[in-house]
Write a protein that holds these residues in place. Structure first.
Motif, mmCIF file in Angstrom:
data_model
loop_
_atom_site.group_PDB
_atom_site.id
_atom_site.type_symbol
_atom_site.label_atom_id
_atom_site.label_comp_id
_atom_site.label_asym_id
_atom_site.label_seq_id
_atom_site.Cartn_x
_atom_site.Cartn_y
_atom_site.Cartn_z
ATOM 1 N N THR A 194 5.549 8.923 5.407
ATOM 2 C CA THR A 194 5.910 7.804 6.294
ATOM 3 C C THR A 194 7.073 8.217 7.213
ATOM 4 O OG1 THR A 194 7.303 6.754 4.601
ATOM 5 C CG2 THR A 194 5.024 6.023 4.737
ATOM 6 N N SER A 215 7.882 0.265 6.096
ATOM 7 C CA SER A 215 9.225 0.849 6.092
ATOM 8 C C SER A 215 9.786 0.809 7.502
ATOM 9 C CB SER A 215 9.207 2.276 5.541
ATOM 10 O OG SER A 215 8.238 3.070 6.183
ATOM 11 N N MET A 247 8.556 1.378 12.971
ATOM 12 C CA MET A 247 8.221 0.918 11.619
ATOM 13 C C MET A 247 6.965 1.667 11.191
ATOM 14 S SD MET A 247 8.637 -3.139 12.493
ATOM 15 C CE MET A 247 8.265 -2.928 14.244
ATOM 16 N N VAL A 248 6.804 1.850 9.885
ATOM 17 C CA VAL A 248 5.618 2.550 9.390
ATOM 18 C C VAL A 248 4.949 1.702 8.315
ATOM 19 C CG1 VAL A 248 4.738 4.629 8.261
ATOM 20 C CG2 VAL A 248 6.576 4.812 9.946
ATOM 21 N N VAL A 249 3.643 1.559 8.443
ATOM 22 C CA VAL A 249 2.842 0.819 7.461
ATOM 23 C C VAL A 249 2.026 1.806 6.647
ATOM 24 C CG1 VAL A 249 0.945 -0.822 7.178
ATOM 25 C CG2 VAL A 249 2.660 -1.187 8.948
ATOM 26 N N ALA A 250 2.054 1.667 5.329
ATOM 27 C CA ALA A 250 1.206 2.468 4.452
ATOM 28 C C ALA A 250 0.324 1.537 3.650
ATOM 29 C CB ALA A 250 2.062 3.319 3.515
ATOM 30 N N GLY A 251 -0.955 1.834 3.600
ATOM 31 C CA GLY A 251 -1.882 0.984 2.848
ATOM 32 C C GLY A 251 -3.306 1.353 3.227
ATOM 33 N N VAL A 308 0.591 -7.381 14.181
ATOM 34 C CA VAL A 308 0.250 -7.894 12.859
ATOM 35 C C VAL A 308 -0.600 -6.866 12.119
ATOM 36 C CG1 VAL A 308 -0.908 -9.736 11.557
ATOM 37 C CG2 VAL A 308 0.391 -10.292 13.622
ATOM 38 N N ASP A 367 -6.889 1.520 4.398
ATOM 39 C CA ASP A 367 -7.767 0.727 5.270
ATOM 40 C C ASP A 367 -7.112 -0.528 5.831
ATOM 41 O OD1 ASP A 367 -9.841 2.470 5.140
ATOM 42 O OD2 ASP A 367 -11.056 1.300 3.750
ATOM 43 N N HIS A 368 -5.897 -0.374 6.353
ATOM 44 C CA HIS A 368 -5.304 -1.520 7.029
ATOM 45 C C HIS A 368 -5.723 -1.512 8.508
ATOM 46 C CE1 HIS A 368 -2.088 1.583 7.696
ATOM 47 N NE2 HIS A 368 -2.208 1.107 8.898
ATOM 48 N N SER A 369 -5.576 -2.669 9.136
ATOM 49 C CA SER A 369 -5.835 -2.748 10.573
ATOM 50 C C SER A 369 -4.623 -3.368 11.248
ATOM 51 C CB SER A 369 -7.074 -3.596 10.858
ATOM 52 O OG SER A 369 -6.835 -4.934 10.471
ATOM 53 N N ILE A 370 -4.475 -3.100 12.536
ATOM 54 C CA ILE A 370 -3.317 -3.575 13.295
ATOM 55 C C ILE A 370 -3.812 -4.359 14.493
ATOM 56 C CG2 ILE A 370 -1.397 -2.804 14.751
ATOM 57 C CD1 ILE A 370 -1.140 -0.457 12.780
ATOM 58 N N SER A 371 -3.174 -5.479 14.779
ATOM 59 C CA SER A 371 -3.480 -6.187 16.022
ATOM 60 C C SER A 371 -2.195 -6.381 16.816
ATOM 61 C CB SER A 371 -4.169 -7.527 15.746
ATOM 62 O OG SER A 371 -3.445 -8.290 14.811
ATOM 63 N N HIS A 372 -2.309 -6.196 18.118
ATOM 64 C CA HIS A 372 -1.167 -6.308 19.029
ATOM 65 C C HIS A 372 -1.249 -7.665 19.703
ATOM 66 C CE1 HIS A 372 0.123 -2.025 18.866
ATOM 67 N NE2 HIS A 372 -1.076 -1.920 18.352
ATOM 68 N N HIS A 382 -0.372 -3.549 1.410
ATOM 69 C CA HIS A 382 0.293 -2.553 2.250
ATOM 70 C C HIS A 382 1.813 -2.693 2.087
ATOM 71 C CE1 HIS A 382 0.077 -6.022 5.105
ATOM 72 N NE2 HIS A 382 1.330 -5.674 5.284
ATOM 73 N N SER A 383 2.521 -1.641 2.462
ATOM 74 C CA SER A 383 3.981 -1.689 2.465
ATOM 75 C C SER A 383 4.484 -1.278 3.839
ATOM 76 C CB SER A 383 4.559 -0.761 1.395
ATOM 77 O OG SER A 383 4.267 0.575 1.721
ATOM 78 N N ARG A 386 -12.239 -3.301 14.588
ATOM 79 C CA ARG A 386 -10.922 -2.926 14.115
ATOM 80 C C ARG A 386 -10.909 -1.461 13.721
ATOM 81 N NH1 ARG A 386 -8.446 -7.472 10.353
ATOM 82 N NH2 ARG A 386 -8.170 -8.997 11.981
ATOM 83 N N HIS A 433 12.454 2.256 10.264
ATOM 84 C CA HIS A 433 13.039 3.577 10.475
ATOM 85 C C HIS A 433 14.226 3.581 11.426
ATOM 86 C CE1 HIS A 433 10.001 6.052 8.226
ATOM 87 N NE2 HIS A 433 9.456 4.863 8.205
ATOM 88 N N LEU A 452 4.488 2.072 14.219
ATOM 89 C CA LEU A 452 4.454 0.996 15.218
ATOM 90 C C LEU A 452 5.803 0.917 15.907
ATOM 91 C CD1 LEU A 452 3.129 -0.161 12.288
ATOM 92 C CD2 LEU A 452 2.290 -1.873 13.870
ATOM 93 N N ALA A 500 -3.009 -6.213 8.801
ATOM 94 C CA ALA A 500 -3.789 -6.819 7.729
ATOM 95 C C ALA A 500 -4.320 -5.724 6.839
ATOM 96 C CB ALA A 500 -4.946 -7.637 8.309
ATOM 97 N N GLY A 501 -4.164 -5.884 5.540
ATOM 98 C CA GLY A 501 -4.676 -4.876 4.604
ATOM 99 C C GLY A 501 -4.087 -5.145 3.228
ATOM 100 N N PRO A 554 4.992 -9.147 19.214
ATOM 101 C CA PRO A 554 4.679 -8.902 17.800
ATOM 102 C C PRO A 554 3.378 -8.122 17.584
ATOM 103 C CG PRO A 554 4.254 -11.207 18.370
ATOM 104 C CD PRO A 554 4.843 -10.567 19.594
ATOM 105 N N ASN A 600 3.299 9.330 0.740
ATOM 106 C CA ASN A 600 4.584 8.981 0.118
ATOM 107 C C ASN A 600 5.654 8.839 1.207
ATOM 108 O OD1 ASN A 600 5.182 11.535 0.948
ATOM 109 N ND2 ASN A 600 5.350 12.408 -1.109
#
Lengths: 153, 153
Positions: free
Chosen positions: A86, B127, A117-121, B118, A123-128, B124-125, A37, B129, A45, B120-121, B116, A82
């Motif tokens: 994002t 937003s 869309m924007v993710v903030a956090g 996904v 050490d997050h991971s993304i799966s498609h 996280h938040s 990951r 756009h 995204l 994980a973290g 979709p 902040n």
């Protein structure tokens, strides 16, 4: 997924980061994603739908690189991720996808873009979750790493 | 955005969680999103494109609720958010959006769904756009909270 589909995203990312933020990233070799990951701190995204295909793209930044891009675009950077950051990542996501869309349209591949869309956090991971191969494109810089992932059905 | 657009997502979420995981969530009042951020541990995200509009949807789960949903669906749950959990959240995202799409199609609103993603973290938040109002729908349960956010142009 053919290289024909990967290279437009890679070229678009290099162009957007160079023109928007005067950051010349060093691209690594694109590869099929296995289990590992890619972790990052802020990601953009976007979904894509075309007549023959649909899929998704993400661009994930380590915090240091996202803040340096802010500093170069605006002259100063916040200490943390902040809403300004994002917003910038959402804009980069739109521009990278839009650039890839233009390049692919020239080759006869068309798709429409959803909204980012924007993710903030930390050490997050993304799966498609499209039913197709997942391609990872790493980009290095002295300030941290960025990773694009795309997946099309 | 009209309630006509919000309620199909709310009803679809309740139905999917009830039929898939035998979890009866308690919906809170949908509201316009202001600055506050809904934090969660695993989120499904999806883009949507229609003839007149485009937008995005996310469904964010606190870890306790995601793991309880796994336990009820499969009889056991992992201790942490792993690939099984992100697969389930991707599937829930597809089903909630598909259910809303069916309900909206009956009213003459059509859109296509992208695939979709996904995230994980911890904490996280997300937003959205799109250039439109952002609607937040909270759902409570004894195991933790879920939050749907939608944004359409």
């Amino acid at each position: 997924m053919r290289a024909e589909f990967v290279n437009p995203f890679l070229a678009s990312m290099l162009e957007v980061m160079s023109t928007m933020a005067r950051l010349d990233l060093t691209p690594g070799k694109p590869q099929r994603k296995t289990d590992e990951r890619a972790l990052g701190d802020v990601s953009g995204l976007i979904g894509m739908i075309g007549p023959q295909t649909r899929g998704s793209m993400s661009v994930t930044f380590q915090k240091g690189l996202a803040l340096e891009a802010m500093r170069r675009m605006l002259g100063e950077a916040p200490a943390e991720i902040n809403e300004e950051v994002t917003d910038m990542v959402g804009e980069i996501t739109n521009m990278v996808t839009g650039g890839a869309k233009r390049r692919l349209a020239e080759k006869g591949f068309d798709f429409e873009m959803a909204t980012p869309m924007v993710v903030a956090g930390t050490d997050h991971s993304i799966s498609h979750h499209a039913q197709g191969p997942r391609i990872v494109m790493p980009f290095e810089s002295p300030f941290g790493r960025a990773v694009i992932e795309i997946c099309f059905e």
